[in-house]
Design an enzyme around this catalytic site. Structure first.
Site, PDB file in Angstrom:
ATOM      1  N   ASP A  20      29.861 -23.103  24.281  1.00 22.25           N
ATOM      2  CA  ASP A  20      29.241 -22.280  23.257  1.00 22.25           C
ATOM      3  C   ASP A  20      28.031 -21.521  23.802  1.00 22.25           C
ATOM      4  O   ASP A  20      27.157 -22.120  24.444  1.00 22.25           O
ATOM      5  CB  ASP A  20      28.795 -23.212  22.113  1.00 22.25           C
ATOM      6  CG  ASP A  20      28.450 -22.469  20.847  1.00 22.25           C
ATOM      7  OD1 ASP A  20      29.337 -21.781  20.318  1.00 22.25           O
ATOM      8  OD2 ASP A  20      27.296 -22.592  20.377  1.00 22.25           O
ATOM      9  N   GLU A  23      31.494 -18.913  26.378  1.00 22.98           N
ATOM     10  CA  GLU A  23      31.395 -17.870  25.353  1.00 22.98           C
ATOM     11  C   GLU A  23      30.273 -16.930  25.789  1.00 22.98           C
ATOM     12  O   GLU A  23      29.094 -17.240  25.623  1.00 22.98           O
ATOM     13  CB  GLU A  23      31.077 -18.482  23.983  1.00 22.98           C
ATOM     14  CG  GLU A  23      31.143 -17.438  22.894  1.00 22.98           C
ATOM     15  CD  GLU A  23      30.436 -17.850  21.608  1.00 22.98           C
ATOM     16  OE1 GLU A  23      30.759 -17.286  20.566  1.00 22.98           O
ATOM     17  OE2 GLU A  23      29.556 -18.725  21.649  1.00 22.98           O
TER      18      GLU A  23
HETATM   19  O1  TEU Z   1      28.884 -18.152  18.302  1.00 22.11           O
HETATM   20  C1  TEU Z   1      27.901 -17.300  18.774  1.00 22.11           C
HETATM   21  C2  TEU Z   1      27.898 -16.083  17.964  1.00 22.11           C
HETATM   22  O2  TEU Z   1      26.958 -15.760  17.287  1.00 22.11           O
HETATM   23  C3  TEU Z   1      29.164 -15.335  17.885  1.00 22.11           C
HETATM   24  O3  TEU Z   1      29.433 -15.199  16.544  1.00 22.11           O
HETATM   25  C4  TEU Z   1      29.016 -13.995  18.536  1.00 22.11           C
HETATM   26  O4  TEU Z   1      29.717 -13.068  17.795  1.00 22.11           O
HETATM   27  C5  TEU Z   1      29.584 -13.985  19.918  1.00 22.11           C
HETATM   28  O5  TEU Z   1      28.918 -14.926  20.698  1.00 22.11           O
HETATM   29  C6  TEU Z   1      29.419 -12.604  20.556  1.00 22.11           C
HETATM   30  O6  TEU Z   1      28.087 -12.275  20.745  1.00 22.11           O
HETATM   31  C7  TEU Z   1      28.891 -19.501  18.608  1.00 22.11           C
HETATM   32  C8  TEU Z   1      29.937 -20.201  17.771  1.00 22.11           C
HETATM   33  O7  TEU Z   1      31.193 -19.692  18.107  1.00 22.11           O
HETATM   34  C9  TEU Z   1      29.595 -20.032  16.322  1.00 22.11           C
HETATM   35  O8  TEU Z   1      30.576 -20.565  15.473  1.00 22.11           O
HETATM   36  C10 TEU Z   1      28.281 -20.713  16.086  1.00 22.11           C
HETATM   37  O9  TEU Z   1      27.856 -20.480  14.774  1.00 22.11           O
HETATM   38  C11 TEU Z   1      27.201 -20.239  17.053  1.00 22.11           C
HETATM   39  O10 TEU Z   1      27.650 -20.123  18.397  1.00 22.11           O
HETATM   40  C12 TEU Z   1      26.083 -21.237  17.075  1.00 22.11           C
HETATM   41  O11 TEU Z   1      26.523 -22.414  17.707  1.00 22.11           O
END
Ligand code: TEU
Ligand code: CA
Length: 562
Positions: free
Chosen positions: A205, A259
């Site tokens: 994440d 991510e």
């Molecule tokens: O997501 C990070 C986040 O904000 C994504 O929605 C974003 O669109 C992507 O990173 C592109 O910039 C992660 C998780 O997937 C999300 O469900 C969580 O809410 C967040 O981190 C916090 O842990």
């Protein structure tokens, strides 16, 4: 060429546990529910399951706020349910990666409970505390102007010790201080704990956020247009990832996918380059966020096919044979793919969903499918605030509607198209009440009312369904290495309606043609090229072969062997 690896050849399927299958009627998906659907996943043909967080959590942010990293969320079951799930996955020759959420924890995590208790607590430096500013009249303001991803400032003043802590996400998700070596050691030990249980790797994440910008100065006006990019890829990121690799990952046969929030394509090699010993691959969000950028203007952003193609074309140039890629357009944070990039009207839904899956499964990189996309599940008809569950929507409502910046009506109209809750409505298994997701009457989030038409049981029995098409497509990919390791060439980048590309590996060449429009298109291939032998079409009636001009139905996609 590329070095062959199992995770390059894999098709990954993301399971959001709360929404997949409820086994005990409490309305909440659980691990035993997933176990009961492993035959379905095996038949689909996917090789790796990515499980969104299954850890003990107060569930402020769908489990992305972890209280105890070594415990299973009670609502999802027990550690023994986890072991049963993992054994079932292995027995079917699939693998499991879990979600490593270590940029932040829950505020109920014992580390934070200790940390906030006093300035001298041994856990104080596990998080990022700052005094902030005090005006002559005593007014306190945060250390800098960082906004949170989920509205409002990224700092909250904690009355107990009268200092601010950093949280890029909600106030209940304090950011860990990775500069503290004890934090990193504890993270590595959590990773070993799960690897030793048998998991095959991690989806990490927001991993580029763990190293914070030097000195954390205010963001400039320019940076405030795209805070994730300013937050990501801090000065110590490579050092931390290499240490993690050395201490943990190199000792197991794993797959890792970061991510890559806030990370441009040009920055990607510095995370995944194959001599770097950091990550195997990352999610680059250029394509997925085309219609709903983080911190973007309200509503869905307009998009064009040339813009989407330009993204994949640039991946093919910027990412070399030393950088492995991923392909995805959806996850638990996005609206439904068919509603966002296809056409979810009854006449076009099936074809456009098949086309999008065709694209995801034949572009260059490991494909990631999100649960329900293989059924062509659509966005939910959200109407009022009470229909939503996501904290991001509730925070945005407070920040935008309650302050008078935007009307409730227009806020709700935008959110219906953008909300992450679109992805989180329960899986539609059959046409029984609550779509067969639960035997109870209160699923945690409402089932999409279209479940009587769109569900796995109905699609199982329909040879022309999205589900049966995706199964065939995955099978085709599994014995066609050109779709994995082949070179990619876009034949007609400027075409507004047609995406036509080849994948070539040695002597083997495949042509993929997709009509991204809701009308028929007569298309002549460039440079006298002919489409040779038809391998797969979503329209069983198409038979055009050895032809340079093709008559494509709305949203039709075809794969040819050249
Ligand atoms: O997501 C990070 C986040 O904000 C994504 O929605 C974003 O669109 C992507 O990173 C592109 O910039 C992660 C998780 O997937 C999300 O469900 C969580 O809410 C967040 O981190 C916090 O842990
Ligand atoms: Ca349950």
């Amino acid at each position: 060429g590329y070095e062959p690896k199992w995770w390059k050849e894999a098709v990954v399927y993301q399971v959001y546990p709360r929404s997949f299958k409820d086994s005990n009627g409490d309305g909440i998906g659980d691990l035993a529910g997933i176990t009961s659907k492993l035959d379905y996943l095996q038949k689909l043909g996917v090789n790796v399951i990515w499980l969104s967080p299954h850890f003990d959590s107060p569930n402020v942010d769908g489990g992305y706020d972890i209280r105890d990293y070594r415990k299973v969320m009670a609502e999802f079951g027990t550690m023994s349910d986890f072991d049963t799930l993992l054994a079932g996955i292995k027995q079917r020759h699939m693998r499991l990666i879990i979600d490593l959420v270590v940029n932040h924890t829950s505020d109920e995590n014992k580390w934070f409970v200790e940390s906030r208790s006093s300035k001298t607590n041994p856990y104080r430096d596990f998080y990022i505390w700052r005094p902030g500013h005090t005006a002559p009249d005593g007014t306190r303001t945060p250390p800098n102007n960082y906004p949170s991803y989920f509205s409002g400032p990224a700092w909250t003043l904690d009355p107990k010790t009268n200092e601010y802590y950093l949280h890029y996400f909600t106030v209940h998700q304090p950011d860990l201080n990775w500069e503290n070596p004890k934090v990193r050691e504890d993270v590595y030990s959590i990773m070993r704990f799960w690897l030793d249980r048998g998991v095959d790797g991690f989806r990490m994440d927001v991993i580029p956020l763990v190293s914070k910008p030097t000195g954390m100065p205010d963001l400039t006006a320019e940076q405030l247009k795209d805070p994730p990019n300013a937050y990501a890829n801090g000065p110590h990121l490579a050092e931390y990832l290499r240490e993690m690799n050395r201490e943990v990952l190199s000792k197991y046969d794993t797959m890792t996918v970061g991510e890559a929030t806030g990370t441009t394509l040009a920055q990607t090699d510095s995370l995944v380059g194959d001599g770097r010993h950091e990550l195997d691959m990352v999610f680059n969000f250029d394509a997925a966020l085309l219609r709903h950028p983080d911190f973007g203007p309200p509503g869905l952003a307009p998009w064009s096919l040339p813009a989407l193609k330009a993204i994949y074309d640039s991946h093919a140039v910027v990412l070399t044979k030393h950088d492995w890629d991923t392909v995805f357009l959806s996850n638990h944070d996005s609206p439904r793919v068919v509603s966002t990039f296809g056409d979810d009207s009854p006449a076009m839904r099936v074809s456009s969903a098949k086309l999008l899956e065709t694209m995801i499964l034949t572009l260059r990189g490991t494909p990631f499918l999100y649960e329900g996309d293989e059924l062509g599940m659509t966005n939910y008809p959200f109407k009022q605030l009470a229909d939503y569950s996501d904290i991001a929507v509730k925070n945005a409502y407070k920040a935008e509607v309650e302050t008078g910046k935007i009307s409730a009506a227009s806020f709700l109209a935008d959110q219906a198209k953008l909300t992450r809750d679109n992805a989180r409505t329960p899986m539609q298994w059959d046409s029984s009440p609550e779509a067969g997701f639960t035997t109870g009457t209160h699923p945690w989030l409402a089932v999409n009312p279209n479940y009587r038409q769109i569900n796995a049981a109905q699609e199982e029995s329909d040879p022309a369904s999205v589900l049966n098409y995706v199964r065939t497509l995955i099978k085709l990919r599994a014995h066609t290495l050109a779709f994995v390791y082949g070179d990619y060439q876009d034949l007609d980048p400027q075409n507004e309606k047609i995406y036509a590309y080849t994948r070539t590996l040695g002597e083997k060449k495949y042509l993929v043609i997709e009509n991204f429009s809701s009308g028929p298109v007569t298309y002549t291939l460039p440079n006298g090229l002919k489409a040779a032998t038809l391998l797969l079409s979503d329209i069983p009636a198409s038979h055009e072969e050895n032809a340079s001009t093709l008559n494509l139905a709305p949203w039709e996609s075809r794969i040819y062997k050249q």
